[in-house]
Scaffold this active site. Structure first.
Site, mmCIF file in Angstrom:
data_model
loop_
_atom_site.group_PDB
_atom_site.id
_atom_site.type_symbol
_atom_site.label_atom_id
_atom_site.label_comp_id
_atom_site.label_asym_id
_atom_site.label_seq_id
_atom_site.Cartn_x
_atom_site.Cartn_y
_atom_site.Cartn_z
ATOM 1 N N GLY A 23 0.910 -1.063 -0.136
ATOM 2 C CA GLY A 23 -0.107 0.159 0.007
ATOM 3 C C GLY A 23 0.984 1.279 0.090
ATOM 4 O O GLY A 23 1.366 1.518 1.102
ATOM 5 N N VAL A 83 1.452 7.900 3.492
ATOM 6 C CA VAL A 83 2.579 7.264 4.336
ATOM 7 C C VAL A 83 3.511 6.542 3.571
ATOM 8 O O VAL A 83 4.683 6.578 3.740
ATOM 9 C CB VAL A 83 1.763 6.455 5.462
ATOM 10 C CG1 VAL A 83 2.996 5.965 6.561
ATOM 11 C CG2 VAL A 83 0.836 7.560 6.325
ATOM 12 N N ALA A 139 21.532 2.141 11.801
ATOM 13 C CA ALA A 139 21.187 0.739 11.760
ATOM 14 C C ALA A 139 22.185 -0.134 11.685
ATOM 15 O O ALA A 139 22.190 -1.552 11.977
ATOM 16 C CB ALA A 139 20.272 0.540 10.768
ATOM 17 N N LYS A 176 -3.912 1.242 13.464
ATOM 18 C CA LYS A 176 -4.271 1.246 14.789
ATOM 19 C C LYS A 176 -5.691 0.321 14.944
ATOM 20 O O LYS A 176 -5.900 -0.176 15.785
ATOM 21 C CB LYS A 176 -4.566 2.552 15.340
ATOM 22 C CG LYS A 176 -5.356 3.498 14.466
ATOM 23 C CD LYS A 176 -4.583 4.785 14.176
ATOM 24 C CE LYS A 176 -4.186 5.131 12.943
ATOM 25 N NZ LYS A 176 -3.501 6.032 12.310
ATOM 26 N N ILE A 191 5.596 11.111 16.851
ATOM 27 C CA ILE A 191 5.933 11.080 18.079
ATOM 28 C C ILE A 191 6.186 9.618 18.814
ATOM 29 O O ILE A 191 5.575 8.845 18.616
ATOM 30 C CB ILE A 191 4.771 11.769 19.151
ATOM 31 C CG1 ILE A 191 4.306 13.032 18.709
ATOM 32 C CG2 ILE A 191 5.155 11.758 20.542
ATOM 33 C CD1 ILE A 191 2.920 13.522 19.200
ATOM 34 N N ASP A 220 -11.148 6.740 15.977
ATOM 35 C CA ASP A 220 -9.884 6.799 15.763
ATOM 36 C C ASP A 220 -8.941 6.822 16.969
ATOM 37 O O ASP A 220 -8.040 6.181 17.364
ATOM 38 C CB ASP A 220 -9.348 7.871 14.575
ATOM 39 C CG ASP A 220 -7.873 7.846 14.571
ATOM 40 O OD1 ASP A 220 -7.239 6.933 13.809
ATOM 41 O OD2 ASP A 220 -7.093 8.983 14.912
ATOM 42 N N LYS A 248 -6.508 4.255 19.269
ATOM 43 C CA LYS A 248 -5.106 4.576 19.893
ATOM 44 C C LYS A 248 -5.201 4.628 21.389
ATOM 45 O O LYS A 248 -4.184 4.087 21.966
ATOM 46 C CB LYS A 248 -4.634 6.064 19.395
ATOM 47 C CG LYS A 248 -4.575 6.016 17.787
ATOM 48 C CD LYS A 248 -4.483 7.652 17.294
ATOM 49 C CE LYS A 248 -4.228 7.818 15.766
ATOM 50 N NZ LYS A 248 -4.509 9.145 15.420
ATOM 51 N N GLY A 257 0.103 12.792 8.560
ATOM 52 C CA GLY A 257 1.022 13.117 7.575
ATOM 53 C C GLY A 257 1.987 12.374 7.009
ATOM 54 O O GLY A 257 2.519 11.368 7.929
#
Lengths: 438, 438
Positions: free
Chosen positions: B10, B14, B33, B105, B136, B201, B205, B304
């Protein structure tokens, strides 16, 4: 499985908090870590007091080396502080194959390169969440949470004592000296507050964050450090009138032109509407700007017994969860793999770019402002705002406040020297850096 | 070492952010990494558009199962969303031995127990930092940063659309419907905004955070959910006059008496001086209260393309750093070890304890306030503040605003029914919960 056994070196404020929280929340912590975590041995010069805190079930010794030598101990917590004996003990613990948890920002900011190299050599972890901003998990955010980002800057209120003093100065309109005495009486400042008020403690923490953010070695000796001892109530008041608050910020910034890294601690005007400008009292907050995530902020108690213990224990849980991982597949101490550090230079203060707040005590006569603004214009420094006070009755001098746009510090210093030489400028010019943090 | 190979299911907002940030910061990410991370295969029904985003070097297919079946792929990113096909694909990826990163979520709040059990069985990681509060690193803070604490409560602005709408309503004094249309025109709200504005939503979360904080299974069906559609400009204004702002909060709270866990999403009055009350526009912030650390707060962009990608990539880096660790020594998906979850019940809304803001439209005549306050007193609900407006000219009715102290919701509902039955109460009573967050 038998509990992870922890040896504690130094049981003062943070050490006793760590012992108490580990005991109080042992069940909760075991459910998270997958294994019990127990402090089974404590070293402190004050054996009596240590025994009062931990009781009879824990072995208490005066000599830290007995803890390190104990083969039953898996993790050593260093809470002695300072550069001297703490450095020797941390290196000995590593050499003995122990994982180490420390809250010692001074040690790591100065001797971090040596200590992390020794840890790598032995395949042990040196964890230091408690070294920056107390209980706020800012080390973890920088080292793991924001790894996608090219970090552009970090700006933090990372010393609670100075933030308490600045908050009180603003609230009550008092000067620095008066508030410092109050803070000492209340226990918010130490009897010798030098490391806090001169910005040294904040610079230790900013140094650690600069390494985590930019993949450079810790270089405390390159930090530019100014404290809050010269701040007056007048400047806090003028800043307020212009829509700013003054905070002692630790800043680590990648210069936009790729010139280098800025690493600096100094009083800073910050727009009042920013969340960080509203962080009051002894609280801490760190802003991090990344190219993908944008602005993030982390807020909480930056010091104190149990908040700092919270960070120490988070490191103990991390080690308990992950210590069986092969050393090449762990989270690197300084966020970047140790063979991937860059030599990007930390620039000198003259090359730093900021805006400025200037306060000039001037004779109240024609042409004074023109002379000042001409010097700024000829120095290619553009003005954002001017605030000129009327003279107080019976006085023939007044304050001129100027906010400039961003400029290079070296250029500002040259302009300041010229302005200072004007016969109409009657007192040393106050200059304070200003950051929009947008 | 050859790069870790990632398959992306998908590639919308994002997904393209993830691809772009991974490409732009590939060097920085590799240095962190210890190994390159590359998206080498993408599945999207719109193959043409996907190919435009990723170019020719990446294999693009329409069928997600081709990505899962590819033995070269180490990690699968699921960015399809929803409960249906996403659930099947995540379970198939786990069955195929792939680590999974998801921002979904809804899927985890409803099917998390099944999915994490399957992952445990196969020894793979399911990472979901992007599922809560965008960029965050709040999942990491709860799962790793605050492990020392008995967490008491979490309260978060975790839906940007509704916070944008509430900020606009307050700034401009407009009602919900008007601002929603503007938000849709600006792209801050979707064409069908139901999941956002009805609180669903945020409840997804909050459900995930309740599991991480308290060591309970995800139980979305036990969440109490109220959105912002019934809020009027008048209540926002009155709240302001009383020193509060109204925010849509997702709250997970351990009841002080040990009765159970509260899990709820609803508009909430919050003191204006709290940092979280000053989180404006589409920004997110989460407060976490722990017994050792005290109050901490985490702030940033909650949605976003690139902010969410920042969290997706942080998970990729975590997996790359730690995937060789034996599965019994990793960080558990839900912070607590999977065999250590507790059955502490999530209480029904009647047992929830909060303070209340009440607005009653009443006849402007003697004895009205006395009748109301008598009902509250008889219900054992104590009053914190009363604000009574004068009637507008020519009107014989007015608003009475009451702030109560904390009470049990069931008791308040009974009192509300009695007050509503008074002949002098002329319109449906507005009641909004209030939290001090101290």
């Amino acid at each position: 499985m038998k509990p992870i056994q922890v040896g504690l070196l130094g049981i003062g404020t943070v050490g006793s908090g760590t012992f108490n929280v580990l005991a109080r929340n042992q069940e909760e912590i075991r459910r998270r870590a997958g294994r019990g975590i127990e402090i089974t041995m404590v070293a402190d010069l004050n054996v009596e007091r240590a025994r009062e805190i931990v009781g009879d079930a824990v072995q208490v010794v005066a000599d830290a080396r007995e803890v390190i030598a104990n083969p039953e101990i898996d993790i050593v917590i260093e809470l002695i502080g300072g550069y001297g004996i703490a450095r020797a003990l941390v290196l000995e613990a590593i050499a003995a194959g122990k994982h180490v948890v420390t809250a010692n920002k001074a040690l790591l900011a100065v001797h971090g390169t040596e200590i992390f190299a020794a840890a790598r050599e032995k395949g042990v972890i040196v964890a230091f969440e408690a070294a920056v901003a107390g209980g706020i998990p800012i080390i973890k955010a920088l080292r793991e949470g924001l790894t996608a980002n090219r970090i552009q800057w970090i700006a933090g209120i990372i010393n609670g004592t100075t933030n308490f003093i600045l908050s009180e100065m603003r609230d009550k309109g008092l000067d620095f000296d008066v508030v410092l005495k109050q803070a000492q009486a209340l226990g918010y400042a130490e009897a010798d507050p030098t490391f806090d008020i001169e910005g040294v403690d904040a610079a230790h923490k900013a140094t650690l964050m600069s390494a985590l953010a930019f993949g450079i070695p810790v270089q405390f000796d390159r930090a530019h450090i100014e404290g809050i001892t010269k701040l007056g109530a007048a400047d806090i008041r003028y800043a307020e009138q212009l829509g700013y608050r003054i905070k002692l910020l630790g800043i680590a910034k990648r210069q936009a032109d790729g010139g280098g890294i800025e690493l600096r601690v100094h009083p800073t005007l910050v727009p009042s509407k920013r969340l960080i400008a509203n962080v009051e009292g002894a609280m801490n907050a760190v802003m991090v700007q990344g190219d993908a995530v944008g602005t993030t902020l982390y807020y909480g108690k930056g010091a104190g017994s149990e908040p700092t213990a919270s960070a120490v224990i988070a490191d103990l849980v991390d080690i308990t969860r992950l210590h069986t991982a092969d050393p090449d597949h762990r989270v690197p101490h300084l966020a970047f793999q140790p063979d991937e550090l860059h030599a990007t230079p930390i620039v000198g203060i003259d090359a730093v770019r900021t805006a400025f707040y200037l306060r000039l005590r001037v004779a109240d006569q024609k042409g004074v402002l023109a002379a000042i603004t001409r010097i700024l214009a000829e120095s290619d420094i553009s003005i954002d705002a001017v605030l000129q006070r009327e003279s107080a009755e019976g006085e023939n001098q007044t304050d001129v406040i100027i906010l400039t746009h961003e400029t290079v510090e070296g250029r500002m210093r040259a302009a300041l020297a010229q302005m200072q030489a004007l016969p109409t400028v009657l007192a040393p010019i106050v200059s304070i850096r200003k950051e929009e943090l947008a």
